[in-house]
Design a protein around this motif. Sequence first.
Motif, short mmCIF file in Angstrom:
data_model
loop_
_atom_site.label_atom_id
_atom_site.label_comp_id
_atom_site.label_asym_id
_atom_site.label_seq_id
_atom_site.Cartn_x
_atom_site.Cartn_y
_atom_site.Cartn_z
N ARG A 78 -7.38 7.67 -2.63
CA ARG A 78 -8.66 7.36 -2.19
C ARG A 78 -8.78 6.06 -1.51
O ARG A 78 -9.67 5.79 -0.49
CB ARG A 78 -9.86 7.31 -3.58
CG ARG A 78 -10.12 8.56 -3.77
CD ARG A 78 -11.28 8.43 -4.84
NE ARG A 78 -11.11 8.00 -5.87
CZ ARG A 78 -10.35 8.65 -6.94
NH1 ARG A 78 -10.29 10.05 -6.98
NH2 ARG A 78 -10.36 8.16 -8.09
N ASN A 79 -7.82 5.17 -1.73
CA ASN A 79 -7.71 3.97 -1.35
C ASN A 79 -6.82 3.96 0.18
O ASN A 79 -6.34 2.77 0.42
CB ASN A 79 -7.60 2.84 -2.24
CG ASN A 79 -8.99 2.66 -3.05
OD1 ASN A 79 -9.86 1.89 -2.31
ND2 ASN A 79 -8.91 3.24 -4.18
N ASP A 80 -6.21 4.90 0.50
CA ASP A 80 -5.60 4.92 1.68
C ASP A 80 -4.10 4.50 1.38
O ASP A 80 -3.36 4.05 2.24
CB ASP A 80 -5.91 4.30 2.76
CG ASP A 80 -7.29 4.85 3.35
OD1 ASP A 80 -7.48 6.41 3.37
OD2 ASP A 80 -8.22 4.57 3.72
N ARG A 127 0.65 -1.39 -0.05
CA ARG A 127 0.05 0.05 -0.08
C ARG A 127 0.75 1.12 -0.04
O ARG A 127 0.70 2.18 0.69
CB ARG A 127 -1.11 0.05 1.01
CG ARG A 127 -1.86 -1.21 1.02
CD ARG A 127 -2.85 -1.41 2.28
NE ARG A 127 -3.96 -0.35 1.74
CZ ARG A 127 -4.95 -0.38 0.89
NH1 ARG A 127 -4.95 -1.37 -0.09
NH2 ARG A 127 -6.04 0.46 0.75
N GLU A 170 -6.60 7.71 -7.33
CA GLU A 170 -7.39 6.27 -6.83
C GLU A 170 -6.41 5.41 -5.71
O GLU A 170 -7.26 5.44 -4.86
CB GLU A 170 -7.26 5.45 -8.14
CG GLU A 170 -7.93 4.00 -7.85
CD GLU A 170 -9.62 4.38 -7.51
OE1 GLU A 170 -10.05 3.39 -6.86
OE2 GLU A 170 -10.07 5.52 -7.73
#
Length: 99
Positions: A60-62, A7, A57
């Motif tokens: 937005r998804n951390d 991530r 994107e």
Amino acid sequence: MSDPRSRKVAVVADSLLETALDELAHEGFGIIQLPPGGLDRKTTAAWLEQTAEHVAEFRRNDYEVVLVDDGVHTSGLMAALAVLGVGPLPRYDTLPGLS
């Protein structure tokens, strides 16, 4: 099942990619490459727009998204991000030779 992705994503200037790749991989970053210098304006603008969409994107998804930058496309990338409502990216400055 756990998510194997770190991530973490680094947006990397083309001129710094080879130098940065090993360290960023070691730190668990995926890579988005910025366009090389010398491309025509239309191609560069499209590349930066696509990069900004990916960054938006990820944010937005951390995901943690950082910039490894040589200054060539900074203003274009920041403008493309601003259109999408994404603020400036923090710089990843721990690579040798970056300031």
